[in-house]
Design a protein around this motif. Structure first.
Motif, short mmCIF file in Angstrom:
data_model
loop_
_atom_site.label_atom_id
_atom_site.label_comp_id
_atom_site.label_asym_id
_atom_site.label_seq_id
_atom_site.Cartn_x
_atom_site.Cartn_y
_atom_site.Cartn_z
N SER A 162 0.84 -1.20 0.00
CA SER A 162 0.00 0.00 0.00
C SER A 162 0.88 1.26 0.00
O SER A 162 0.57 2.23 -0.68
CB SER A 162 -0.90 -0.06 1.24
N GLN B 17 2.34 1.70 -3.37
CA GLN B 17 1.37 2.20 -4.34
C GLN B 17 1.34 3.73 -4.33
O GLN B 17 1.10 4.36 -5.36
CB GLN B 17 0.00 1.65 -3.98
N ARG B 18 1.53 4.31 -3.15
CA ARG B 18 1.55 5.78 -3.04
C ARG B 18 2.97 6.21 -2.68
O ARG B 18 3.23 6.83 -1.65
CB ARG B 18 0.55 6.22 -1.97
N ALA C 172 3.97 10.15 -2.08
CA ALA C 172 3.38 10.73 -0.85
C ALA C 172 3.97 10.06 0.39
O ALA C 172 4.31 10.73 1.37
CB ALA C 172 1.87 10.55 -0.89
N SER C 173 4.12 8.72 0.33
CA SER C 173 4.65 8.00 1.49
C SER C 173 6.10 8.40 1.77
O SER C 173 6.50 8.57 2.92
CB SER C 173 4.57 6.50 1.26
N SER D 267 -1.73 12.05 5.75
CA SER D 267 -1.44 11.31 4.53
C SER D 267 -2.28 10.03 4.45
O SER D 267 -2.91 9.76 3.41
CB SER D 267 0.05 10.97 4.50
N SER E 237 -5.73 9.18 2.12
CA SER E 237 -5.74 8.04 1.19
C SER E 237 -6.94 7.12 1.43
O SER E 237 -7.24 6.26 0.62
CB SER E 237 -4.44 7.24 1.31
N GLU F 243 -9.67 7.03 -1.20
CA GLU F 243 -9.29 6.30 -2.42
C GLU F 243 -9.32 4.80 -2.16
O GLU F 243 -9.41 4.01 -3.10
CB GLU F 243 -7.86 6.69 -2.85
N ARG F 244 -9.16 4.41 -0.91
CA ARG F 244 -8.98 2.98 -0.62
C ARG F 244 -10.25 2.29 -0.13
O ARG F 244 -10.18 1.16 0.32
CB ARG F 244 -7.87 2.84 0.41
N GLU G 214 0.92 0.13 8.48
CA GLU G 214 1.38 1.15 7.53
C GLU G 214 1.93 2.37 8.27
O GLU G 214 3.01 2.89 7.95
CB GLU G 214 0.19 1.56 6.66
#
Lengths: 487, 190
Positions: A10, A13-14, A17-18, A359, A363, A366-367, A391
């Protein structure tokens, strides 16, 4: 697939940003680690009694802190000088007898110095001259023969090149010198160089006498790296360094009949002396000598307070316990500054934590579909919540680890600068000092467990991760599967 | 596998690793080790006519030559006015007169420079009169190179009776060289 891997995917995937979120955490931790360890290393180095190799400084009456800064760190200016016969009160009979051979009027009988029985080491220090912007210290070879330093008080000063200076040698007379590692590097000093010093100020009058460099100290991480050490006998023989004879009792009528070295004369010629002229010089008479300070190591720490009181009660000198002065300096000035820096760094960490929250929370919208699919495939609410917490932990702890490495790299990179300013070097693996955490399980006194404050960051970051991850995790926990699948 | 177990086991591992890496050893006080006490310094019975630090000091100071060694039997409590109590490398320590009470320092500002205050200096001088520096001598008349607490099995605050010689040294300390030490049982003198 494990939950950690799902969380990691996850994050991947970002990625952008992460990474930015973890980087902000890394910056906060870097600052925190840097502040903690730099301050800790310096404080530990300043406060460890054994790191000095002596437990008392004697100097002229005046400011105690000034005497300490001047003698230990070669900062500030000397207060005044001490009579040489006061220094001799710390010498045993044989040493006193040797010294008395240089007296113009040897009246005293052979005896031990009044305080000789209480001291293990008494090293005179004469200050006032400069070599470039570095301080020149007139002292005896004992400075490097007997003085030990380091936390355990067992480290010897070592020479990267050459040897210790000697009181007198046929080739250099009384004019031998040893330079600290930093001085040798910055002033490009090599063995056998002949160096001249300036009087009283880096821009002061140049002395005509030259000292031959016979040794270069290996870096020790102490203020000695930033000083030039010259033989005290040579220091006395330099022009302007002799106490005028008119200050010597009963000497007014005798001085004309005595053959005195050039340094005994009043006035300042500034003439350069040739090597032969220097070799021909005799030691300065005892009556014309003074020392700036005396470094004392008592035979036992239990004798210290008695000697301290005796000296301070007397009219001649003051005694200071350097560690006590340094500790007070820390308490008054350095610790409040440290607290402010620490607070600012902690705030940066908290702000970084909030950015992780934002952050992950952003997200979440979107998730929703992704979470609904997981739930539809059989994942429980708790599982989804745990993935979000994982995460958050990866971002916090991962960012923290990067910050820790960056912080120590920063310390190591600025070490030369810190060393130049304070004489203390900081290595990559120098940790911040520990704190006793035994109170957690209720232990009192005695056998505590010390943990570096830096390493307390790890549980701290985990806690922060759980706190900031909890809100988005709760959102995931409450996600409506049917509605999200229908989107 | 249970997801909670996954999370918590990893968290625990990290925390334990952190604690292990950060562990810098214990900061314990030196515990006196009974059994290492050599028999030559320990007296089985309390010597008679033991006197306190102040009394012996006063008697020695009245002499014409207070710096001459004189036979004494001193009783004192292990402790110091300020600074160290024990010499870490030799069998030497500080004892206080049993009447000595630590002054209340709560009203003193940390910025107050006691060294430059005539009142504090006078009080400190007075307080120092209550202390004596003790060296333990072995059968050869040497000071054993060992922490006295471990040598004698004693600790701070304990009362000891010292038989030997005493004098006033050049610093005004009551210096004692003890050839015999009696350690009263628990509760005596405390």
């Amino acid at each position: 697939m494990s939950l950690w891997r799902i969380a990691w995917r996850s994050i991947q995937q970002r990625a952008l940003a992460s990474s930015l979120t973890a980087f902000s955490m890394a910056l906060g931790v870097m600052l925190l680690v840097s502040v903690l360890s730099i301050h800790g290393v310096i404080e530990r180095s300043f406060q460890t009694n054994a790191s000095l190799g002596y437990n008392m400084i004697l100097g002229a009456k005046g400011g105690k802190l000034q005497l300490t800064l001047n003698t230990v760190y070669y900062l500030s200016q000397p207060i005044e000088n001490l009579p040489y016969d006061f220094y001799m009160e710390f010498l045993p009979r044989e040493r006193r007898d040797q010294e008395l051979e240089n007296a113009l009027f040897p009246t005293e009988s052979s005896r031990d110095g009044k305080y000789a029985a209480f001291v293990d080491l008494a090293i005179p220090v004469c200050l006032g001259d400069y070599f470039g912007h570095f301080r020149v210290v007139g002292t005896t070879p004992e400075m490097f023969e007997h003085l030990r330093f380091g936390p355990a008080g067992d480290r010897r000063y070592e020479f990267s090149k050459g040897r210790n200076f000697r009181v007198h040698t046929p080739e250099n007379g009384f004019f031998e010198a040893v330079v600290g590692a930093t001085v040798a590097r910055e002033m490009n000093v090599k063995l056998e160089d002949r160096i001249a010093t300036t009087h009283g100020d880096p821009e002061g009058f140049g002395h005509g006498e030259h000292f031959t460099v016979v040794g270069i100290l290996a870096p020790s991480g102490t203020p000695q790296d930033r000083a030039v050490f010259v033989n005290m006998e040579g220091f006395f023989l330099m022009e302007g360094h002799a106490k005028p004879l008119d200050q010597v009792p009963l000497s007014e009528t005798l001085d004309l009949e005595l053959e005195l070295p050039p340094s005994s004369q009043l006035g300042w010629s500034g003439d350069e002396l040739t090597r032969e002229e220097q070799l021909a010089l005799d030691p300065l008479p005892l009556e014309q000598r003074e020392v700036t300070a005396i470094l004392i190591r008592t035979i036992s720490p239990i004798v210290g307070p008695g000697l301290y009181n005796e000296i301070n009660e007397g009219p001649v000198a003051q005694a200071v316990m350097p560690v006590r002065e340094i500790y007070q300096l820390f308490q008054l000035f350095v610790r409040p500054a440290q607290m402010v820096l620490l607070l600012m760094s902690a705030l940066i960490c908290i702000v970084s934590g909030v950015s992780i929250l934002v952050s992950i929370y952003n997200s979440m919208s979107e998730r929703r579909h992704e979470i609904a699919v997981m739930r539809a495939l059989g994942a429980e609410r708790q599982t989804v919540m745990t993935v979000i917490l994982c995460e958050s932990m990866i971002l916090s702890v991962g960012g923290g680890m990067i910050g820790w490495v960056l912080g120590h790299a920063l310390n190591a990179s600025i070490s030369p600068l810190v060393e130049a300013r304070t004489g203390v070097s900081i290595g990559f693996f120098d940790f911040a000092p520990g704190v006793d955490i035994s109170w957690i399980w209720g232990a009192t006194g005695g056998n505590g467990l010390e943990v570096s404050t830096e390493l307390l960051l790890i549980p701290g970051l985990l806690l922060l991760a759980v706190l900031v991850g909890f809100f988005p995790a709760l959102t995931a926990y409450r996600a409506d599967v049917a509605a999200s699948l229908g989107q | 596998m249970n997801v909670y177990q996954n999370c918590w086991s990893l968290g625990t591992m990290i925390t334990v690793l952190a604690l292990l890496l950060g562990c810098q050893g214990s900061l314990g006080t030196d515990t006196p080790q009974a059994g290492t006490t050599p028999p030559f310094t320990l007296l089985k019975e309390q010597p008679s006519e033991s006197r306190g630090v102040l009394e012996i000091r006063s008697e020695l100071e009245e002499r014409e030559t207070p710096d001459e060694w004189t036979e004494i039997v001193l009783v004192g409590r292990i402790g110091s006015i300020e600074g160290e109590i024990w010499d870490p490398n030799r069998a030497a320590f500080v004892v206080l007169d049993e009447s000595y009470v630590e002054p209340d320092q709560t009203h003193v500002s940390p910025q107050h420079d006691a060294d430059n205050c005539p009142f504090c200096r006078a009080n400190r001088k007075k307080a120092f009169a209550s202390s004596a520096l003790v060296e333990i001598l072995d059968a050869d008349g040497q000071i054993p190179a060992m922490h006295a607490g471990r040598l004698l099995g004693v600790d701070e605050g304990q009362t000891v009776v010292l038989q030997g010689r005493g004098r006033i040294d050049a610093l005004g300390n009551l210096a004692v060289r003890a050839t015999g030490v009696y350690v009263p049982k628990e509760g005596v003198g405390n």
